[in-house]
Design a protein around this motif. Structure first.
Motif, PDB file in Angstrom:
ATOM      1  N   PRO A   1      -8.251   2.623  16.776  1.00  0.00           N
ATOM      2  CA  PRO A   1      -8.926   2.582  15.463  1.00  0.00           C
ATOM      3  C   PRO A   1      -8.737   3.863  14.669  1.00  0.00           C
ATOM      4  O   PRO A   1      -8.653   3.817  13.432  1.00  0.00           O
ATOM      5  CB  PRO A   1     -10.403   2.386  15.850  1.00  0.00           C
ATOM      6  CG  PRO A   1     -10.365   1.784  17.212  1.00  0.00           C
ATOM      7  CD  PRO A   1      -9.160   2.353  17.889  1.00  0.00           C
ATOM      8  N   ARG A   2      -8.675   4.994  15.340  1.00  0.00           N
ATOM      9  CA  ARG A   2      -8.532   6.249  14.615  1.00  0.00           C
ATOM     10  C   ARG A   2      -7.214   6.323  13.871  1.00  0.00           C
ATOM     11  O   ARG A   2      -7.159   6.644  12.676  1.00  0.00           O
ATOM     12  CB  ARG A   2      -8.642   7.429  15.588  1.00  0.00           C
ATOM     13  CG  ARG A   2     -10.045   7.692  16.063  1.00  0.00           C
ATOM     14  CD  ARG A   2     -10.039   8.625  17.246  1.00  0.00           C
ATOM     15  NE  ARG A   2      -9.488   7.979  18.444  1.00  0.00           N
ATOM     16  CZ  ARG A   2      -9.314   8.603  19.610  1.00  0.00           C
ATOM     17  NH1 ARG A   2      -9.629   9.881  19.740  1.00  0.00           N
ATOM     18  NH2 ARG A   2      -8.836   7.940  20.648  1.00  0.00           N
ATOM     19  N   SER A   3      -6.116   6.012  14.579  1.00  0.00           N
ATOM     20  CA  SER A   3      -4.827   6.125  13.914  1.00  0.00           C
ATOM     21  C   SER A   3      -4.665   5.022  12.872  1.00  0.00           C
ATOM     22  O   SER A   3      -4.049   5.228  11.826  1.00  0.00           O
ATOM     23  CB  SER A   3      -3.693   6.058  14.944  1.00  0.00           C
ATOM     24  OG  SER A   3      -3.584   4.771  15.487  1.00  0.00           O
ATOM     25  N   PHE A   4      -5.251   3.858  13.148  1.00  0.00           N
ATOM     26  CA  PHE A   4      -5.169   2.783  12.162  1.00  0.00           C
ATOM     27  C   PHE A   4      -5.902   3.177  10.888  1.00  0.00           C
ATOM     28  O   PHE A   4      -5.396   2.989   9.776  1.00  0.00           O
ATOM     29  CB  PHE A   4      -5.764   1.492  12.745  1.00  0.00           C
ATOM     30  CG  PHE A   4      -5.730   0.346  11.788  1.00  0.00           C
ATOM     31  CD1 PHE A   4      -4.520  -0.212  11.401  1.00  0.00           C
ATOM     32  CD2 PHE A   4      -6.907  -0.172  11.269  1.00  0.00           C
ATOM     33  CE1 PHE A   4      -4.487  -1.282  10.503  1.00  0.00           C
ATOM     34  CE2 PHE A   4      -6.873  -1.236  10.374  1.00  0.00           C
ATOM     35  CZ  PHE A   4      -5.666  -1.786   9.998  1.00  0.00           C
ATOM     36  N   ALA A   5      -7.087   3.751  11.052  1.00  0.00           N
ATOM     37  CA  ALA A   5      -7.848   4.184   9.882  1.00  0.00           C
ATOM     38  C   ALA A   5      -7.100   5.265   9.125  1.00  0.00           C
ATOM     39  O   ALA A   5      -7.069   5.280   7.880  1.00  0.00           O
ATOM     40  CB  ALA A   5      -9.225   4.699  10.320  1.00  0.00           C
ATOM     41  N   ALA A   6      -6.480   6.175   9.857  1.00  0.00           N
ATOM     42  CA  ALA A   6      -5.731   7.243   9.200  1.00  0.00           C
ATOM     43  C   ALA A   6      -4.568   6.672   8.402  1.00  0.00           C
ATOM     44  O   ALA A   6      -4.273   7.123   7.283  1.00  0.00           O
ATOM     45  CB  ALA A   6      -5.228   8.235  10.249  1.00  0.00           C
ATOM     46  N   SER A   7      -3.897   5.665   8.963  1.00  0.00           N
ATOM     47  CA  SER A   7      -2.773   5.042   8.254  1.00  0.00           C
ATOM     48  C   SER A   7      -3.263   4.395   6.965  1.00  0.00           C
ATOM     49  O   SER A   7      -2.658   4.562   5.904  1.00  0.00           O
ATOM     50  CB  SER A   7      -2.101   4.006   9.150  1.00  0.00           C
ATOM     51  OG  SER A   7      -1.560   4.618  10.306  1.00  0.00           O
ATOM     52  N   CYS A   8      -4.349   3.645   7.082  1.00  0.00           N
ATOM     53  CA  CYS A   8      -4.879   2.973   5.899  1.00  0.00           C
ATOM     54  C   CYS A   8      -5.262   3.987   4.830  1.00  0.00           C
ATOM     55  O   CYS A   8      -4.997   3.795   3.636  1.00  0.00           O
ATOM     56  CB  CYS A   8      -6.098   2.123   6.282  1.00  0.00           C
ATOM     57  SG  CYS A   8      -5.692   0.703   7.301  1.00  0.00           S
ATOM     58  N   ALA A   9      -5.889   5.075   5.259  1.00  0.00           N
ATOM     59  CA  ALA A   9      -6.297   6.092   4.290  1.00  0.00           C
ATOM     60  C   ALA A   9      -5.069   6.705   3.627  1.00  0.00           C
ATOM     61  O   ALA A   9      -5.065   6.958   2.406  1.00  0.00           O
ATOM     62  CB  ALA A   9      -7.120   7.166   4.990  1.00  0.00           C
ATOM     63  N   PHE A  10      -4.036   6.928   4.408  1.00  0.00           N
ATOM     64  CA  PHE A  10      -2.831   7.539   3.854  1.00  0.00           C
ATOM     65  C   PHE A  10      -2.203   6.626   2.814  1.00  0.00           C
ATOM     66  O   PHE A  10      -1.788   7.072   1.731  1.00  0.00           O
ATOM     67  CB  PHE A  10      -1.835   7.834   4.979  1.00  0.00           C
ATOM     68  CG  PHE A  10      -0.680   8.655   4.543  1.00  0.00           C
ATOM     69  CD1 PHE A  10      -0.735  10.040   4.590  1.00  0.00           C
ATOM     70  CD2 PHE A  10       0.476   8.054   4.058  1.00  0.00           C
ATOM     71  CE1 PHE A  10       0.336  10.815   4.178  1.00  0.00           C
ATOM     72  CE2 PHE A  10       1.547   8.818   3.637  1.00  0.00           C
ATOM     73  CZ  PHE A  10       1.475  10.198   3.697  1.00  0.00           C
ATOM     74  N   VAL A  11      -2.119   5.344   3.154  1.00  0.00           N
ATOM     75  CA  VAL A  11      -1.549   4.387   2.202  1.00  0.00           C
ATOM     76  C   VAL A  11      -2.390   4.335   0.935  1.00  0.00           C
ATOM     77  O   VAL A  11      -1.876   4.373  -0.192  1.00  0.00           O
ATOM     78  CB  VAL A  11      -1.441   2.991   2.840  1.00  0.00           C
ATOM     79  CG1 VAL A  11      -1.073   1.948   1.802  1.00  0.00           C
ATOM     80  CG2 VAL A  11      -0.417   3.011   3.964  1.00  0.00           C
ATOM     81  N   ALA A  12      -3.711   4.251   1.115  1.00  0.00           N
ATOM     82  CA  ALA A  12      -4.597   4.152  -0.050  1.00  0.00           C
ATOM     83  C   ALA A  12      -4.443   5.373  -0.951  1.00  0.00           C
ATOM     84  O   ALA A  12      -4.530   5.272  -2.179  1.00  0.00           O
ATOM     85  CB  ALA A  12      -6.048   4.020   0.418  1.00  0.00           C
ATOM     86  N   ARG A  13      -4.178   6.510  -0.331  1.00  0.00           N
ATOM     87  CA  ARG A  13      -4.084   7.737  -1.120  1.00  0.00           C
ATOM     88  C   ARG A  13      -2.772   7.814  -1.892  1.00  0.00           C
ATOM     89  O   ARG A  13      -2.707   8.420  -2.952  1.00  0.00           O
ATOM     90  CB  ARG A  13      -4.237   8.937  -0.174  1.00  0.00           C
ATOM     91  CG  ARG A  13      -4.285  10.270  -0.860  1.00  0.00           C
ATOM     92  CD  ARG A  13      -5.013  11.315   0.007  1.00  0.00           C
ATOM     93  NE  ARG A  13      -5.250  10.858   1.368  1.00  0.00           N
ATOM     94  CZ  ARG A  13      -4.548  11.303   2.421  1.00  0.00           C
ATOM     95  NH1 ARG A  13      -3.588  12.169   2.247  1.00  0.00           N
ATOM     96  NH2 ARG A  13      -4.842  10.879   3.635  1.00  0.00           N
ATOM     97  N   HIS A  14      -1.702   7.212  -1.363  1.00  0.00           N
ATOM     98  CA  HIS A  14      -0.388   7.396  -1.969  1.00  0.00           C
ATOM     99  C   HIS A  14       0.140   6.185  -2.705  1.00  0.00           C
ATOM    100  O   HIS A  14       1.159   6.268  -3.380  1.00  0.00           O
ATOM    101  CB  HIS A  14       0.631   7.819  -0.900  1.00  0.00           C
ATOM    102  CG  HIS A  14       0.432   9.218  -0.428  1.00  0.00           C
ATOM    103  ND1 HIS A  14      -0.335   9.523   0.681  1.00  0.00           N
ATOM    104  CD2 HIS A  14       0.876  10.400  -0.918  1.00  0.00           C
ATOM    105  CE1 HIS A  14      -0.332  10.833   0.860  1.00  0.00           C
ATOM    106  NE2 HIS A  14       0.377  11.395  -0.091  1.00  0.00           N
ATOM    107  N   GLN A  15      -0.493   5.044  -2.579  1.00  0.00           N
ATOM    108  CA  GLN A  15       0.049   3.880  -3.271  1.00  0.00           C
ATOM    109  C   GLN A  15      -0.262   3.978  -4.758  1.00  0.00           C
ATOM    110  O   GLN A  15      -1.277   4.535  -5.155  1.00  0.00           O
ATOM    111  CB  GLN A  15      -0.510   2.591  -2.674  1.00  0.00           C
ATOM    112  CG  GLN A  15      -1.971   2.344  -2.980  1.00  0.00           C
ATOM    113  CD  GLN A  15      -2.439   1.034  -2.389  1.00  0.00           C
ATOM    114  OE1 GLN A  15      -1.651   0.280  -1.832  1.00  0.00           O
ATOM    115  NE2 GLN A  15      -3.728   0.764  -2.503  1.00  0.00           N
TER     116      GLN A  15
END
Lengths: 174, 174
Positions: B147-161
């Motif tokens: 869950p930690r890495s998944f959440a980090a991925s989602c946050a990264f995408v949300a920040r850069h899309q």
DNA sequence: CCTATTGCAGATAAGAAATATCCACGATAA
DNA sequence: TTATCGTGGATATTTCTTATCTGCAATAGG
């Protein structure tokens, strides 16, 4: 993705060695001549096949190479792994960890799903290769290949194979 | 046999792009940062994915990359072929013809049996890769990944899309 | 307009890996 | 003893991958 040329040479050579009689051997130089290959380089590949116990080598004059076991028990997978190495084609570099946000290593105990998927496909490849026996390759060549080239191959083998005095290993079955 | 590192990068990037919303895009530099890759080199691979119609690219500021079609219709085979090329891993050099005895070319009209066998195994590999959909990779990651890495991925995408003003292409279905 | 950001294409170079050659050595049949 | 053969190491040569840089076209925002 590319397979080295050594794989092609190795398969052709083992297929040729499959038709030498009994425990006779065939020199590496003859195999190189048979396919127009560089002798010094081909020896490297034959060496790998020997190290993988696919071939046996006999030193000295009248020496050479022969199959280490019956062609029925040699698969293309054996040969490919001997030449190309046993490592999978896809090597996971764990780049998922290299992002800007550093996460605890415990988050990566589970193997990367992408790696797992790629390895699954590669297992299918290896399973298919393992189904292909050297004896089938040779039989297909004898049955469906052009009679002229088949006769030439047989003549070449007959001309270069060298009988051994005696052998501790029992006669290989054709 | 070795697959280039670009394949790993390409799969990770397409999987990341699979979770951008609507027709938004994500710049190549952000994808490179996401996996700690060289941006200038990653662009080469993203370019190949674009040329293969796996990705779409939008120039200009607020531009970037997005999937050219739904993740359900992108397979790992599509990605591997786009990066590594469509040629088979085993390339038959027709060394059977290079022997000392020259035979008429008509003896070699039938394809080499060894080549046929190797290509058969490779078809199994590609078939297995074609079964692996990008959407499954992403779903597995969401379901079974940490869950930690998944959440980090989602946050990264949300920040850069970056949302696009309007698009002639209809909205991609998630 | 003007500027900044982004993708794209080409040239180029560094690095790794496959390919190829050569030589000294040990084994062995004749 | 000699000539033949496989083995291993050292070393080029070539090819492919990886990586970087530059100039150019497209375009959103001011």
């Amino acid at each position: 993705m590319k397979l080295g040329e050594g794989v092609e040479a190795a398969i052709h050579c083992t297929a040729t060695l499959a038709s030498v009689e009994g425990n006779s051997t065939m020199p590496g130089a003859a195999l190189a001549e048979c396919f127009g290959l560089s002798a010094s380089y081909l020896l490297k590949h034959l060496n790998m096949l020997t190290a993988a116990s696919i071939l046996e080598s006999v030193p000295g004059p009248a020496g050479g190479y022969r199959l280490a076991r019956a062609a029925e028990r040699i698969t293309l997978l054996d040969i490919v792994l001997a030449i190309e190495g046993r490592e999978p084609a896809f090597r996971c570099g764990e780049i998922r960890r290299n992002g800007p946000v550093k996460i605890d290593a415990s988050a990566y105990v589970k193997p990367c799903g992408i790696n797992a998927a790629m390895l699954k496909a590669e297992r299918a490849y290896r399973a298919a290769l393992a189904e292909l026996k050297l004896s089938d390759i040779v039989a297909d060549y004898a049955a469906e290949g052009d009679p002229r080239s088949f006769a030439a191959s047989c003549a070449f083998v007959a001309r270069h194979q060298r009988p051994q005095k005696s052998s501790s290993t029992p006669q290989k079955q054709m």
